[in-house]
Design a protein around this motif. Structure first.
Motif, PDB file in Angstrom:
ATOM      1  N   ASP A 107     -26.481  18.546  -2.936  1.00 48.67           N
ATOM      2  CA  ASP A 107     -26.088  19.994  -2.771  1.00 48.67           C
ATOM      3  C   ASP A 107     -24.776  20.044  -3.121  1.00 48.67           C
ATOM      4  OD1 ASP A 107     -26.474  22.434  -2.157  1.00 48.67           O
ATOM      5  OD2 ASP A 107     -26.129  22.373  -0.029  1.00 48.67           O
ATOM      6  N   SER A 108     -24.345  20.863  -4.263  1.00 48.31           N
ATOM      7  CA  SER A 108     -23.390  20.925  -5.018  1.00 48.31           C
ATOM      8  C   SER A 108     -21.991  21.170  -4.081  1.00 48.31           C
ATOM      9  CB  SER A 108     -23.296  22.191  -6.102  1.00 48.31           C
ATOM     10  OG  SER A 108     -23.574  23.406  -5.493  1.00 48.31           O
ATOM     11  N   PRO A 109     -21.910  21.794  -3.041  1.00 50.86           N
ATOM     12  CA  PRO A 109     -20.732  21.764  -2.317  1.00 50.86           C
ATOM     13  C   PRO A 109     -20.231  20.642  -1.840  1.00 50.86           C
ATOM     14  CG  PRO A 109     -22.206  23.596  -1.464  1.00 50.86           C
ATOM     15  CD  PRO A 109     -23.025  22.682  -2.440  1.00 50.86           C
ATOM     16  N   ASN A 110     -20.972  19.365  -1.687  1.00 51.74           N
ATOM     17  CA  ASN A 110     -20.777  18.174  -1.374  1.00 51.74           C
ATOM     18  C   ASN A 110     -20.353  17.188  -2.589  1.00 51.74           C
ATOM     19  OD1 ASN A 110     -21.345  18.799   1.357  1.00 51.74           O
ATOM     20  ND2 ASN A 110     -23.301  18.361   0.815  1.00 51.74           N
ATOM     21  N   PRO A 154     -27.502  20.681 -12.684  1.00 51.51           N
ATOM     22  CA  PRO A 154     -28.453  21.565 -11.799  1.00 51.51           C
ATOM     23  C   PRO A 154     -29.613  21.591 -12.285  1.00 51.51           C
ATOM     24  CG  PRO A 154     -26.754  22.827 -13.167  1.00 51.51           C
ATOM     25  CD  PRO A 154     -26.886  21.587 -13.514  1.00 51.51           C
ATOM     26  N   ILE A 155     -30.632  21.953 -11.143  1.00 47.82           N
ATOM     27  CA  ILE A 155     -31.933  22.153 -11.384  1.00 47.82           C
ATOM     28  C   ILE A 155     -32.046  23.771 -10.820  1.00 47.82           C
ATOM     29  CG2 ILE A 155     -32.573  21.365  -8.942  1.00 47.82           C
ATOM     30  CD1 ILE A 155     -34.933  21.274 -12.133  1.00 47.82           C
ATOM     31  N   VAL A 156     -31.305  24.189  -9.803  1.00 47.90           N
ATOM     32  CA  VAL A 156     -31.793  25.529  -9.418  1.00 47.90           C
ATOM     33  C   VAL A 156     -30.389  26.074  -8.856  1.00 47.90           C
ATOM     34  CG1 VAL A 156     -31.809  24.389  -7.131  1.00 47.90           C
ATOM     35  CG2 VAL A 156     -32.838  26.666  -7.401  1.00 47.90           C
ATOM     36  N   GLU A 157     -30.476  27.288  -9.247  1.00 47.13           N
ATOM     37  CA  GLU A 157     -29.282  28.325  -8.627  1.00 47.13           C
ATOM     38  C   GLU A 157     -29.587  29.329  -7.703  1.00 47.13           C
ATOM     39  OE1 GLU A 157     -26.100  28.708  -7.703  1.00 47.13           O
ATOM     40  OE2 GLU A 157     -25.318  28.496  -9.923  1.00 47.13           O
ATOM     41  N   GLY A 325     -26.379  24.933  -5.606  1.00 47.60           N
ATOM     42  CA  GLY A 325     -27.811  24.690  -5.265  1.00 47.60           C
ATOM     43  C   GLY A 325     -28.041  23.390  -5.413  1.00 47.60           C
ATOM     44  N   TRP A 326     -29.205  22.723  -5.596  1.00 49.52           N
ATOM     45  CA  TRP A 326     -29.492  21.157  -5.602  1.00 49.52           C
ATOM     46  C   TRP A 326     -29.201  20.872  -6.821  1.00 49.52           C
ATOM     47  CZ3 TRP A 326     -29.607  18.088  -1.649  1.00 49.52           C
ATOM     48  CH2 TRP A 326     -29.801  18.699  -0.313  1.00 49.52           C
ATOM     49  N   SER A 327     -28.550  19.881  -7.316  1.00 51.29           N
ATOM     50  CA  SER A 327     -28.283  19.055  -8.563  1.00 51.29           C
ATOM     51  C   SER A 327     -28.508  17.783  -8.451  1.00 51.29           C
ATOM     52  CB  SER A 327     -26.812  19.442  -9.097  1.00 51.29           C
ATOM     53  OG  SER A 327     -26.647  20.941  -8.991  1.00 51.29           O
ATOM     54  N   PHE A 328     -28.601  16.759  -9.623  1.00 53.19           N
ATOM     55  CA  PHE A 328     -28.709  15.720  -9.703  1.00 53.19           C
ATOM     56  C   PHE A 328     -27.508  14.777 -10.190  1.00 53.19           C
ATOM     57  CE2 PHE A 328     -32.941  17.653 -10.682  1.00 53.19           C
ATOM     58  CZ  PHE A 328     -33.291  17.668  -9.773  1.00 53.19           C
TER      59      PHE A 328
END
Length: 443
Positions: A107-110, A154-157, A325-328
């Motif tokens: 999760d991008s904030p982390n 990122p995969i989702v915004e 959002g979720w990223s890799f």
């Protein structure tokens, strides 16, 4: 005698031919099995950890992994989905003891926490080589970048907007808000409407301004924008202190407005009736882009356009929405960085992201994908997309983000639920965050 001799010879020939066919078939089968075993032995296995999502998300990942493996038979993806509530703790625990997945969803904030601990490789060189960066909004890039390098793909915004109950608006004679993503109502206008509609005797309330009081990351995601809209920040630009920012004049003004919704004006309630929005007990609420599909699936009789509408998120001094959002990420300990990047590139490519968006209905972070989805360019999804691309801001990228998130959650609980003095509450939050920042800055 002659006839019998011919018959016997024919039988013998048939047996010989049958034996030879069987022999060569078995030999071919053995070679095929051997080839398959050699391929399996030579294949590279990559571990991929992600959070366990809803049915649509899980299906999207399964399809993407299957398609990738079909296109890359020498790479096997060992995908492990971990329950959402346990994911962060499990991932950090496993990384701390040296159990590193090759690819991990973050999760991008982390982000900064993982980079600061040395768990991630920068993706900057890979992403620049394939030209992904120019297809992603700058606000999104700011959330996947730390110390001038990009670490996540990122995969989702995401975005949030104001959902309003049409029946309550009509009963009160209040006109519907604009659907134009560039023309949001102000929070003062929202307050005026909420005062007209609120009827405590009937348990009808005007506004749930930021998703009530939940746990996890939701409080920071939904409530931080209110601070930004009033011109406040949580941290200094260099991320070293909260002093003079979270306790600034603008922050105090935002917090006071929020508190007054509950304790002065009474248009918001700490405890709302069950399913208030869907049961005509709540006029306005702030929901995420992903919740459009959840409303459709869980409340099929509560229809968009007929029962409720969507408007851009209200503004104060500024129009700002949250993103992220979720990223890799790519593990710094992987033995196969190039192969792991091939997988990340595949699922965040135009086709991969398009497939993910088709299943989930989520906002794609790439301009090109969003542009080619007709429904993302039409009401109401165009509101979320336009806000994410034009007015969004990411949460602070700092190794102490966990402390920041928790401090924001507590701060809004103190002023919202407890009705505590906003200046004193802000001061406590600043002290908590500064302590966390000092800890991560120690050598």
């Amino acid at each position: 005698m002659k006839k019998w001799s011919v018959t016997i010879v024919a039988i013998i020939l048939i047996c010989i031919v049958g034996f030879l066919l069987s022999f060569f078939n078995n030999l071919s089968s053995d070679r095929t099995n051997q080839d398959e075993e050699e391929i399996a032995e030579d294949a590279i296995e990559l571990t991929f950890w992600r959070n366990f999502g809803n049915q649509a998300e899980n299906k999207a990942y399964e399809e993407l992994v299957a398609a990738f493996e079909a296109a890359h038979p020498n790479i096997v993806i060992n995908m492990q989905a971990i329950q959402f509530g346990d994911y962060e703790l499990r991932l950090r625990t496993e990384l701390a003891v040296g159990n590193h997945p090759d690819i991990m969803a973050i999760d991008s904030p982390n982000l900064a926490l993982y980079v600061n601990a040395g768990y991630l490789l920068p993706l900057d060189p890979y992403m620049r080589e394939v030209g992904i960066i120019d297809d992603i909004a700058e606000a999104t890039l700011n959330g996947i970048r730390f110390q001038d390098e990009i670490y996540l793909a990122p995969i989702v915004e995401s975005s949030i907007a104001l959902f309003y109950n049409k029946h309550l608006f009509e009963e009160a004679g209040v006109p519907f808000p604009s659907e134009d993503p560039d023309q949001p109502m102000t929070w003062e206008e929202v307050l005026e409407i909420a005062q007209i509609i609120t009827n405590p005797d009937e348990e009808v309330f005007g506004i749930d301004p930021a998703q009530g009081f939940g746990d996890g990351e939701a409080p920071a995601y939904f409530k931080m924008p209110l601070l930004w809209q009033f011109g406040a920040s949580v941290l200094s630009p260099d991320g070293t202190t909260a002093s003079g920012y979270l306790d600034s004049k603008e922050a105090i003004e935002a917090l006071q407005f929020y508190q007054d919704l509950y304790h002065k004006h009474g248009v918001a309630a700490v405890e709302l009736p069950s399913e208030p929005f869907e049961s005509n007990k709540l006029a306005m609420t702030v929901l995420g882009s992903w919740q459009l599909k959840e409303l459709q699936n869980n409340y099929p009789d509560f229809r968009l356009g007929e029962d409720f509408g969507v408007a851009p998120l209200p503004k104060a001094m500024y129009q700002v929405v949250p993103n992220g959002g979720w990223s890799f990420g790519l593990s710094s300990k992987t033995n196969y960085p190039d192969e792991a990047w091939v997988f990340i590139e595949y699922i965040t490519s135009y086709e991969g992201m398009k497939k993910y968006a088709e299943y989930t209905g989520d906002i794609p972070p790439r301009y090109s994908v969003a542009r080619d989805f007709p429904e993302l360019n039409e009401y109401p999804r165009n509101i979320f997309v336009h806000q994410a691309q034009t007015y969004s801001k990411n949460r602070p990228v700092t190794p102490a983000y966990g402390v920041v998130s928790d401090a924001i959650k507590t701060l809004f609980e103190d002023v919202g639920i407890g009705g505590k003095d906003v200046e004193a509450s802000a001061k406590e939050a600043v002290e908590k965050i500064n302590t966390g920042l000092e800890e991560v800055q120690r050598p």
